[in-house]
Scaffold this active site. Structure first.
Site, PDB file in Angstrom:
ATOM      1  N   CYS A   1     -17.050  15.556   7.753  1.00  0.00           N
ATOM      2  CA  CYS A   1     -17.045  14.244   7.095  1.00  0.00           C
ATOM      3  C   CYS A   1     -15.638  13.835   6.659  1.00  0.00           C
ATOM      4  O   CYS A   1     -15.238  12.675   6.826  1.00  0.00           O
ATOM      5  CB  CYS A   1     -17.945  14.261   5.865  1.00  0.00           C
ATOM      6  SG  CYS A   1     -19.607  14.895   6.118  1.00  0.00           S
ATOM      7  N   ASP A   2     -14.901  14.767   6.077  1.00  0.00           N
ATOM      8  CA  ASP A   2     -13.675  14.410   5.365  1.00  0.00           C
ATOM      9  C   ASP A   2     -12.390  15.003   5.929  1.00  0.00           C
ATOM     10  O   ASP A   2     -11.303  14.707   5.434  1.00  0.00           O
ATOM     11  CB  ASP A   2     -13.801  14.833   3.890  1.00  0.00           C
ATOM     12  CG  ASP A   2     -14.982  14.172   3.201  1.00  0.00           C
ATOM     13  OD1 ASP A   2     -15.272  13.003   3.524  1.00  0.00           O
ATOM     14  OD2 ASP A   2     -15.604  14.819   2.347  1.00  0.00           O
TER      15      ASP A   2
ATOM     16  N   CYS B   1     -17.676  19.087   3.130  1.00  0.00           N
ATOM     17  CA  CYS B   1     -17.967  18.756   4.523  1.00  0.00           C
ATOM     18  C   CYS B   1     -16.687  18.442   5.292  1.00  0.00           C
ATOM     19  O   CYS B   1     -16.138  17.341   5.158  1.00  0.00           O
ATOM     20  CB  CYS B   1     -18.936  17.574   4.589  1.00  0.00           C
ATOM     21  SG  CYS B   1     -19.352  17.057   6.257  1.00  0.00           S
TER      22      CYS B   1
END
Length: 306
Positions: free
Chosen positions: A136-137, A133
């Protein structure tokens, strides 16, 4: 004992649905599954969930969500559901110990799983340089070099998003053409920081025992291998919704995601709702999952009241 609301899954969507249902006085029963807290329970740092200035560990966030739902009266069982029957009310589910449970309404929050390559090294560095992701990261790799593996819309979207954060993006694709939509391909080809390695596969994630330091890439036509230095590897070959339980009973799209009515979490079965990644193939974020969990609880309460 017949429940008013039964919740299957304990990620952000399930826990939020449980919290709201409990506060409505519906005394929900939530099945935690064998992986309590869902995908976030195996995630390290979560820095994009509102309310945590310095971020929070995924397992801690989910532990707190479950405890918060329990505080208001949610009953929890650490079991999976292996069968569901929604042809008539009360609905029936059977857990993995063969115990039968019935309920007037069901909220399905079983989530989705990222597809992985199946490399041992990929698993070893998951959360330590390997991710599925970018949203997300990606921030963790600011001004660093990363790889994106895949050739569809997801991979191109990830590469374009990362392009605005990192020093360089290398897209690894096993074929010589992308499967992504043409307009997205054109955007990707215009980016100077993105390079594409055609006819290539990721053979091994290289690391120092603590984090990713590189990748071993193989050419599928010649068999030649080489190593490149990168700090992040994003696997973007798709997701699989956890809907095998409901197929044939609840309407799903061609990819297996549960279909819900517009601006609603209501499925084609009155009284059965779906929230989180099991019905959201676009955003797939913890905060959006929590939002739809809230929606499902409100809709379940209205359904039961009527």
């Amino acid at each position: 004992m017949e429940q008013k609301v039964l919740i299957i899954g304990s990620g952000p969507a399930g826990c939020t649905a449980a919290l709201y249902c409990a506060r409505f006085g519906l005394e929900p029963l939530m099945f935690l599954g064998r992986q309590e807290g869902g995908q976030l329970s195996i995630t390290t740092d979560v820095e994009n969930y509102p309310g945590f200035i310095d971020g929070v560990l995924g397992p801690d966030l989910m532990s707190n969500m479950i405890k918060q739902a329990q505080r208001f009266g949610t009953k929890t069982i650490a079991r999976d559901i292996k069968k569901i029957c929604v042809d008539k009310r009360p609905f029936a589910v059977i857990d993995d110990t063969d115990e039968k449970h019935s309920a007037q309404s069901i909220i399905i929050t079983t989530g989705a799983q990222a597809k992985w390559l199946g490399l041992e090294s990929e698993k070893r560095y998951l959360g330590f340089g390997v991710s599925s992701c970018a949203t997300c990261d990606g921030f963790f790799f600011k001004d660093q070099d990363v790889i994106v593996v895949g050739g569809g819309n997801t991979a191109v979207e990830e590469a374009l998003y990362l392009n605005g954060l990192v020093r360089s993006v290398t897209l690894i694709h096993r074929r010589n053409t992308l499967r992504a939509e043409k307009i997205m391909q054109e955007r990707l080809f215009r980016e100077k920081k993105v390079r594409i390695l055609w006819n290539s596969v990721l053979k091994e994630v290289i690391g120092d025992g603590k984090s990713v330091t590189g990748a071993r890439i193989a050419d599928v036509t010649s068999g030649d291998e080489r190593e490149i230095n990168v700090q992040g590897i994003f696997i973007a070959i798709g997701h699989s919704p956890n809907t095998s339980l409901v197929k044939g009973q609840i309407n799903c799209d061609s990819e297996g995601y549960i279909l819900t009515k517009a601006n609603s979490t209501q499925t084609n079965i009155p009284g059965v709702f779906a929230a989180g990644d099991v019905q959201d193939k676009i955003f797939r974020q913890a905060v959006t999952a929590a939002g739809t969990g809230c929606m499902a609880a409100i809709e379940a309460e209205k359904f039961l009241s009527s």
